[in-house]
Write an enzyme that holds these catalytic residues in place. Sequence first.
Site, PDB file in Angstrom:
ATOM      1  N   PHE A  79     -44.473  15.264  14.370  1.00 47.96           N
ATOM      2  CA  PHE A  79     -43.289  14.857  13.615  1.00 47.96           C
ATOM      3  C   PHE A  79     -42.603  16.096  13.028  1.00 47.96           C
ATOM      4  CE2 PHE A  79     -41.339  13.473   9.607  1.00 47.96           C
ATOM      5  CZ  PHE A  79     -40.682  12.311   9.974  1.00 47.96           C
ATOM      6  N   ASN A 174     -46.481  11.653   3.095  1.00 54.79           N
ATOM      7  CA  ASN A 174     -45.302  11.164   3.826  1.00 54.79           C
ATOM      8  C   ASN A 174     -45.828  10.455   5.068  1.00 54.79           C
ATOM      9  OD1 ASN A 174     -42.858  10.653   4.989  1.00 54.79           O
ATOM     10  ND2 ASN A 174     -42.571  12.726   5.769  1.00 54.79           N
ATOM     11  N   PRO A 175     -46.107   9.149   4.917  1.00 57.30           N
ATOM     12  CA  PRO A 175     -46.753   8.415   6.018  1.00 57.30           C
ATOM     13  C   PRO A 175     -45.706   7.845   6.973  1.00 57.30           C
ATOM     14  CG  PRO A 175     -46.440   6.977   4.148  1.00 57.30           C
ATOM     15  CD  PRO A 175     -45.809   8.297   3.757  1.00 57.30           C
TER      16      PRO A 175
HETATM   17  C1  SAM Z   1     -44.004  10.746   9.038  1.00 57.06           C
HETATM   18  S1  SAM Z   1     -45.230  11.804   9.709  1.00 57.06           S
HETATM   19  C2  SAM Z   1     -45.281  12.972   8.371  1.00 57.06           C
HETATM   20  C3  SAM Z   1     -45.888  14.294   8.691  1.00 57.06           C
HETATM   21  C4  SAM Z   1     -45.795  15.295   7.549  1.00 57.06           C
HETATM   22  N1  SAM Z   1     -46.494  14.806   6.369  1.00 57.06           N
HETATM   23  C5  SAM Z   1     -44.361  15.596   7.207  1.00 57.06           C
HETATM   24  O1  SAM Z   1     -43.912  15.232   6.121  1.00 57.06           O
HETATM   25  O2  SAM Z   1     -43.675  16.207   8.034  1.00 57.06           O
HETATM   26  C6  SAM Z   1     -46.678  10.816   9.482  1.00 57.06           C
HETATM   27  C7  SAM Z   1     -47.984  11.433   9.991  1.00 57.06           C
HETATM   28  O3  SAM Z   1     -49.065  10.563   9.623  1.00 57.06           O
HETATM   29  C8  SAM Z   1     -50.012  10.502  10.673  1.00 57.06           C
HETATM   30  N2  SAM Z   1     -50.767   9.263  10.478  1.00 57.06           N
HETATM   31  C9  SAM Z   1     -50.359   7.993  10.692  1.00 57.06           C
HETATM   32  N3  SAM Z   1     -51.304   7.126  10.314  1.00 57.06           N
HETATM   33  C10 SAM Z   1     -52.344   7.871   9.849  1.00 57.06           C
HETATM   34  C11 SAM Z   1     -53.637   7.541   9.306  1.00 57.06           C
HETATM   35  N4  SAM Z   1     -54.029   6.271   9.150  1.00 57.06           N
HETATM   36  N5  SAM Z   1     -54.439   8.560   8.956  1.00 57.06           N
HETATM   37  C12 SAM Z   1     -54.057   9.854   9.095  1.00 57.06           C
HETATM   38  N6  SAM Z   1     -52.851  10.225   9.591  1.00 57.06           N
HETATM   39  C13 SAM Z   1     -52.012   9.234   9.956  1.00 57.06           C
HETATM   40  C14 SAM Z   1     -49.167  10.574  11.920  1.00 57.06           C
HETATM   41  O4  SAM Z   1     -49.943  10.986  13.031  1.00 57.06           O
HETATM   42  C15 SAM Z   1     -48.087  11.590  11.496  1.00 57.06           C
HETATM   43  O5  SAM Z   1     -48.497  12.906  11.802  1.00 57.06           O
END
Ligand code: SAM
Length: 272
Positions: A79, A174-175
């Site tokens: 992302f 930031n999920p």
């Molecule tokens: C919206 S992106 C945000 C990435 C980063 N925090 C940013 O702000 O650029 C969400 C991230 O959460 C990860 N993700 C989604 N569900 C997750 C989970 N249950 N546990 C860990 N990571 C998760 C995804 O793979 C992705 O890399």
Amino acid sequence: MGVLSKAGVASPRVDAELIAAFVLDVPRGRLVLAPPMTPAQACRFHELVARRADRMPLQHLLGTAPFYGLEIAVGPGVFVPRPETELLVEWGLGVLPAGSATVVDLCSGSGAIALAVAHERPQATVYAVEQDPGALEWLRRNASGNAIEIVAGDATDPSVLSTVDGRVDLVLCNPPYVPAGTRLEPEVARHDPYSAVFAGPDGLDVIAALVARVAAMLRPGGWFGVEHDDSHAIAVPGLLRADGRFGPVTDHGDLAGRPRFATARRLADCTS
Ligand SMILES: C[S@@+](CC[C@H](N)C(=O)[O-])C[C@H]1O[C@@H](n2cnc3c(N)ncnc32)[C@H](O)[C@@H]1O
């Protein structure tokens, strides 16, 4: 520039200038002083503009995304960090106690949030939790040489990073939060990983599952900040209040006034 605006690129002039600066290897502000492009550079410039016109994210073409004064390496499989997430980081740094502290970046992706906190607060211990193997490759690359502990796993799983439970000063997250089926710009729809963007029919699947996990991690008085969709201004604060372990819950807008992230403070556990 015409080719970019015809393709629907939102900021064609800025993008064209950034691509030119990248090809010439000069800062964008010094483009006017740069020598003319060589034929090879001109060819490279046109090739990159064509890919941008095909709506490949500018950050993938340049290989980096700016975030909180840092350059974060990005590309296929991760992302692209967004400028609005800097507001969450700024809030977090504002509530973080001075000196040593424990900070967790859940759903870390490229590691942008963790890296920003580690740079601003070198005395803090910073953990970055991410589950996607593709994103983890970028996270490891970005974290290399930085004091960040990477944890590969599901951020909602109580056994992941359980060693810090009850001791964390600040959790930032930031999920994925976009409701499934939402139409998005081609840059996002085709290039950000699906599981980084979407989180179930209402976009709340991951945040809802994270609330209890975060409450377990935080020390009494510790803080949680979580970014959300602009349709979640009521729902996310509601999930935090419903848990019963968070005190003042506040929702915050971005610079355009759209609801953007919610914050809450961990209450002390009741003793009877
Ligand atoms: C919206 S992106 C945000 C990435 C980063 N925090 C940013 O702000 O650029 C969400 C991230 O959460 C990860 N993700 C989604 N569900 C997750 C989970 N249950 N546990 C860990 N990571 C998760 C995804 O793979 C992705 O890399």
